[in-house]
Design a protein around this motif. Structure first.
Motif, PDB file in Angstrom:
ATOM      1  N   PRO A 183       0.828  -1.211   0.000  1.00 23.48           N
ATOM      2  CA  PRO A 183       0.000   0.000   0.000  1.00 23.48           C
ATOM      3  C   PRO A 183       0.859   1.257   0.000  1.00 23.48           C
ATOM      4  CG  PRO A 183      -0.822  -1.594   1.596  1.00 23.48           C
ATOM      5  CD  PRO A 183       0.493  -2.125   1.106  1.00 23.48           C
ATOM      6  N   GLU A 184       0.379   2.295  -0.680  1.00 21.52           N
ATOM      7  CA  GLU A 184       1.204   3.487  -0.864  1.00 21.52           C
ATOM      8  C   GLU A 184       1.550   4.169   0.450  1.00 21.52           C
ATOM      9  OE1 GLU A 184      -1.923   6.855  -2.174  1.00 21.52           O
ATOM     10  OE2 GLU A 184      -1.984   5.052  -3.408  1.00 21.52           O
ATOM     11  N   ASN A 185       0.665   4.064   1.469  1.00 23.00           N
ATOM     12  CA  ASN A 185       0.955   4.714   2.735  1.00 23.00           C
ATOM     13  C   ASN A 185       2.031   3.973   3.527  1.00 23.00           C
ATOM     14  OD1 ASN A 185      -0.745   2.530   3.179  1.00 23.00           O
ATOM     15  ND2 ASN A 185      -1.673   3.425   4.996  1.00 23.00           N
ATOM     16  N   ARG A 402      -5.451   6.111  -3.865  1.00 18.24           N
ATOM     17  CA  ARG A 402      -5.753   4.687  -3.999  1.00 18.24           C
ATOM     18  C   ARG A 402      -6.314   4.117  -2.702  1.00 18.24           C
ATOM     19  NH1 ARG A 402      -4.410   6.910  -8.722  1.00 18.24           N
ATOM     20  NH2 ARG A 402      -3.414   5.473 -10.202  1.00 18.24           N
ATOM     21  N   LYS A 403      -5.775   4.570  -1.572  1.00 16.38           N
ATOM     22  CA  LYS A 403      -6.225   4.026  -0.291  1.00 16.38           C
ATOM     23  C   LYS A 403      -7.683   4.403  -0.024  1.00 16.38           C
ATOM     24  CE  LYS A 403      -5.213   3.909   4.660  1.00 16.38           C
ATOM     25  NZ  LYS A 403      -6.639   4.081   5.018  1.00 16.38           N
ATOM     26  N   ALA A 406     -10.027   2.559  -2.409  1.00 17.67           N
ATOM     27  CA  ALA A 406     -10.211   1.160  -2.026  1.00 17.67           C
ATOM     28  C   ALA A 406     -11.144   1.037  -0.826  1.00 17.67           C
ATOM     29  CB  ALA A 406      -8.860   0.520  -1.729  1.00 17.67           C
ATOM     30  N   ASP A 407     -10.995   1.951   0.142  1.00 17.80           N
ATOM     31  CA  ASP A 407     -11.864   1.922   1.327  1.00 17.80           C
ATOM     32  C   ASP A 407     -13.318   2.132   0.929  1.00 17.80           C
ATOM     33  OD1 ASP A 407      -9.696   1.483   2.935  1.00 17.80           O
ATOM     34  OD2 ASP A 407      -9.471   3.569   3.555  1.00 17.80           O
ATOM     35  N   SER A 412      -9.345  -4.259  -1.247  1.00 15.15           N
ATOM     36  CA  SER A 412      -7.989  -3.951  -0.799  1.00 15.15           C
ATOM     37  C   SER A 412      -7.300  -3.040  -1.817  1.00 15.15           C
ATOM     38  CB  SER A 412      -7.182  -5.237  -0.621  1.00 15.15           C
ATOM     39  OG  SER A 412      -6.940  -5.845  -1.874  1.00 15.15           O
ATOM     40  N   VAL A 413      -6.271  -2.345  -1.356  1.00 15.03           N
ATOM     41  CA  VAL A 413      -5.501  -1.490  -2.258  1.00 15.03           C
ATOM     42  C   VAL A 413      -4.843  -2.337  -3.342  1.00 15.03           C
ATOM     43  CG1 VAL A 413      -3.533   0.092  -2.427  1.00 15.03           C
ATOM     44  CG2 VAL A 413      -5.097   0.251  -0.485  1.00 15.03           C
ATOM     45  N   ARG A 414      -4.386  -3.536  -2.965  1.00 15.03           N
ATOM     46  CA  ARG A 414      -3.745  -4.404  -3.952  1.00 15.03           C
ATOM     47  C   ARG A 414      -4.737  -4.788  -5.056  1.00 15.03           C
ATOM     48  NH1 ARG A 414      -0.221  -9.868  -2.593  1.00 15.03           N
ATOM     49  NH2 ARG A 414       0.475 -10.266  -4.710  1.00 15.03           N
ATOM     50  N   ARG A 417      -5.226  -1.811  -7.322  1.00 13.18           N
ATOM     51  CA  ARG A 417      -4.089  -1.634  -8.242  1.00 13.18           C
ATOM     52  C   ARG A 417      -4.179  -2.634  -9.401  1.00 13.18           C
ATOM     53  NH1 ARG A 417       0.008   1.584  -6.335  1.00 13.18           N
ATOM     54  NH2 ARG A 417       0.015   2.058  -4.100  1.00 13.18           N
TER      55      ARG A 417
END
Length: 441
Positions: A183-185, A402-403, A406-407, A412-414, A417
């Motif tokens: 995840p980007e974060n 993205r996060k 996704a939420d 999921s973020v994956r 993506r």
């Protein structure tokens, strides 16, 4: 190739002489042996890339083939007829050499089947692969950033490890980061490190991957999936050769060689605004394009035989029909698909021989729908288009995060993506977060 040992097994010294001379001239290390027993001792003493065995002069060469760690076996016999060659292959030989006195024929068959020494996992039997490997060898010792581009499953990480092990940094660490799976974060903290108290749960300071790879090589796998904000920070690290941990008070110098990989055309990503142009040129100092497996057919059988040895007990062989079927397949999943096929075949095979019926490929894409299926196809298209619109609308509402997207979507973020990558593959333009912020500003 100079460290690849090739066994030349024949009772008569004269039968060993010409193959050994050809191998020495080409930079291989020939290991002459007068008997199967001596050949087995040579295998026990160290890795051997291939065995050229004069079958009629040394007796039952299959004992060598059944030995743990045994190399592929090529049976050689001057002027032999077709039935002898067919019988040798049925008994487990990977090929048959009917002109052992011809240096060109010897080298051709060795390049096709020899397993390279050094544990790189690289097979370079095909001319196109050898050309790429030559590029990698020449750039490995140079302290430049390398961008490896190729379809998924073509072996980009294997080539990245080759660059590392053949560089002056070989004694240093090799650190790999899959940018698409994190995840980007979390990716920023993972790459650059953080100080104690930087975020909830940061109970101690932690060195990032750039610091951990200092003195060695850092592989940034699927670099195209890094979001715009992190691209700018990555650019600074590549320019300044230093990182600043999250909540850090001073920069930390790093001596890290970066190898990046992507399965997308980064030039198109730059043109669409999804990837920074300045970062692209920092990464693309020395680009290497890896051809897909369907364009390097001579690698298919050596790779398959390597998987047989690694995944099985070392005694399994491919029947002629199985080889033909492997060569006829287009391999849309590349080397990764081939490994899966061989693993399934080893489960299904009856005994030591893998036949064509044991090879089960991935399901082919569905053919174009017939007229009576048009309604169903239209429904599928409509559902897919609706999903694309929903993702794009949510990305716009979250300024490209993205996060947060996704939420809101409950995935999921994956997974997000992955869906975005599939959308781009289908020609859907998906702006990055900076582009969406500009649109909403």
């Amino acid at each position: 190739m100079s460290n690849t040992r090739i066994l030349v097994v024949a009772a008569d010294e004269g039968l060993r002489a010409e193959p050994c001379r050809a191998l020495t001239a080409a930079g291989y290390e020939p290991v002459p042996a007068a008997s199967v027993e001596t050949a087995c001792e040579a295998v026990a003493a160290g890795p051997v890339g291939l065995a050229l065995v004069h079958g009629t002069s040394v007796g039952d060469w299959r004992r060598l083939r059944r030995r743990p760690g045994a190399p592929p076996v090529v049976v050689m016999e001057a002027g032999a007829d077709v039935p002898r060659a067919v019988r040798a292959i049925r008994y487990g030989a990977v090929d048959f050499l009917s002109a052992p006195d011809d240096p060109a024929a010897v080298l051709s068959i060795v390049r096709r089947h020899a397993v390279p020494a050094g544990g790189d996992g690289l097979v370079a039997s095909d001319e196109r692969t050898r050309a790429v490997l030559d590029l990698a060898r020449r750039v490995a010792s140079k302290p430049v950033t390398v961008l490896l581009n190729g379809e998924s499953g073509t072996g980009k990480e294997v080539f990245a490890r080759y660059l590392h092990t053949h560089s002056e940094r070989a004694d240093g660490p090799f650190v790999a980061v899959n940018c698409a799976a994190i995840p980007e974060n979390m990716l920023e903290a993972l790459l650059f490190g953080y100080e104690k108290g930087a975020f909830t749960g940061a109970t101690r300071s932690h060195a990032g991957k750039f610091e951990q790879a200092s003195g060695g090589t850092l592989l940034l796998d699927e670099i195209s999936e890094i979001d715009a904000g992190l691209q700018a920070k990555l650019l600074r690290v590549l320019q300044e050769r230093e990182v600043e941990r999250l909540c850090g008070s001073h920069p930390v110098p790093v001596d890290t060689r970066v190898v990046a990989t992507t399965n997308r055309d980064l030039r198109e990503a730059v043109a669409s605004g999804a990837f920074r142009e300045d970062l692209y040129y920092r990464l693309c100092v020395f680009p290497i394009q890896l051809p897909p497996l369907r364009e390097r057919r001579d690698d298919v059988l050596p790779l398959a035989e390597g998987f047989l040895r690694r995944l099985g007990d070392g005694g399994a062989t491919l029947s002629p029909a199985a080889r033909r079927r492997l060569l006829d397949h287009d391999w849309p999943g590349n080397v990764r698909e081939l490994e899966n096929v061989i693993q399934r075949a080893l489960i299904l095979a009856d005994g030591e021989h893998v036949d064509a019926d044991d090879l089960h490929f991935e399901m082919a894409p569905m053919a174009a729908p017939q007229a009576e299926e048009a309604g169903e196809a239209s429904l599928d298209d409509s559902l897919r288009d609706s999903e694309h619109r929903l993702i794009l609308d949510t990305l716009r509402q979250t300024n490209g995060s993205r996060k947060n997207t996704a939420d809101r979507l409950g995935i999921s973020v994956r997974t997000l993506r992955y869906k975005i990558a599939r959308m781009r593959d289908n020609g859907v333009a998906v702006p990055d977060s900076s582009g969406m912020q500009a649109q909403t500003g």
